[in-house]
Design a protein around this motif. Structure first.
Motif: not given
Length: 281
Positions: A93, A95-96, A116, A119, A131, A204
């Motif tokens: 998953h 994220s940033t 995001d 996050e 995500h 996102f």
């Protein structure tokens, strides 16, 4: 006892290290220029280009909505997003600061996530994270297998229609990044989906490391609060919402020192010896 270390690791300063201050500066709102903006209606898809060095933001407009994202090299669609390798090199998953990697023989970051708003969601009480790279797009073939019925607005079909104007076909559509989708593995190690935690205005955002062709489907399951299959399944049309797309050009000075990543350095023949001219066959 701690958990085992990640299998895929690089030496310090290697390919998996990310220049976080650079991407943090890119995530700043000041000085960026909006170059394209549109909404993807419910149960549909759209494809668009994002030039290298630009940012692309996906936005939940009216509330939670899952989006299925595909990426290609805009100049050579044989190079496309590789969900499985991204899952190994980054996380299941993302994220940033995570990067979205391309297929062999290219193997380079197509995009880097810069912002995001989800996050900090972390892991919920049932092991759900957002995500998702564990699963892939819904499709009419599985739907027919599970229900005996045809439905033409699954994410696979939405993506097929979206990329057709760019000369791509069903064979080019590939495993997706499920943006805003909350998923995990249950106690039987089986994939589950939960209601998306996104709220109106969540986003996102990613930075295009090369010239990209992007395609997004607004999932026909909407926010996934209604089961798509099984005894409690019903049409989730009431929880379907559009997703907004924005493309930004950052201030030029923020790109000082940045170069688009080169394709993978490996140029071998996989152990196959290349014959030389004049050698006997």
């Amino acid at each position: 006892m701690g958990s085992p270390p990640a299998a895929y690791q690089a030496t310090a300063g290697g390919a998996l290290d990310v220049n976080r201050p650079f991407y943090q500066r890119l995530a700043g709102e000041t000085g960026r220029e909006l170059v394209e903006s549109f909404d993807v209606p419910i149960r549909s898809g759209r494809a668009w280009r994002v030039p290298r060095g630009h940012l692309c933001r996906l936005r939940t407009i009216d509330g939670p909505q899952v989006g299925d994202l595909n990426l290609w090299n805009a100049d050579d669609p044989r190079e496309r997003f590789w969900a499985a390798r991204t899952r190994q090199l980054q996380r299941a998953h993302v994220s940033t600061f995570d990067r979205l990697w391309s297929t062999l023989p290219f193997l380079r970051p197509l995009a880097t996530i810069t912002s995001d708003t989800l996050e900090n969601h972390g892991v919920d009480g049932e092991g759900g994270r957002v995500h998702d790279l564990l699963g892939t797009r819904c499709d009419p073939y599985v739907n027919r297998m599970l229900t005996g019925e045809d439905f033409d607005f699954h994410c696979h079909s939405n993506l097929v229609r979206a990329v057709a104007p760019f000369g791509l076909t069903e064979f080019d559509v590939h495993d997706v990044l499920n943006v805003f989708q909350c998923t995990g593995l249950n106690d039987d190690d089986r994939y589950f989906m939960k209601t998306s935690p996104a709220r109106p205005g969540d986003h996102f955002e990613f930075f295009a490391e090369i010239d990209l062709l992007c395609a997004l489907s607004t999932c026909p399951g909407g926010d996934l609060s209604v089961p798509l299959w099984g005894p409690d399944a019903r049409d989730p049309i009431d929880v379907c919402r559009p997703i907004g797309v924005e493309v930004f050009k950052p201030p030029p000075h923020l790109l000082d020192g940045w170069t688009s990543p080169a394709r993978a350095a490996y140029r071998g023949l996989h152990g196959v010896r290349q014959p030389q001219w004049g050698e006997p066959v």
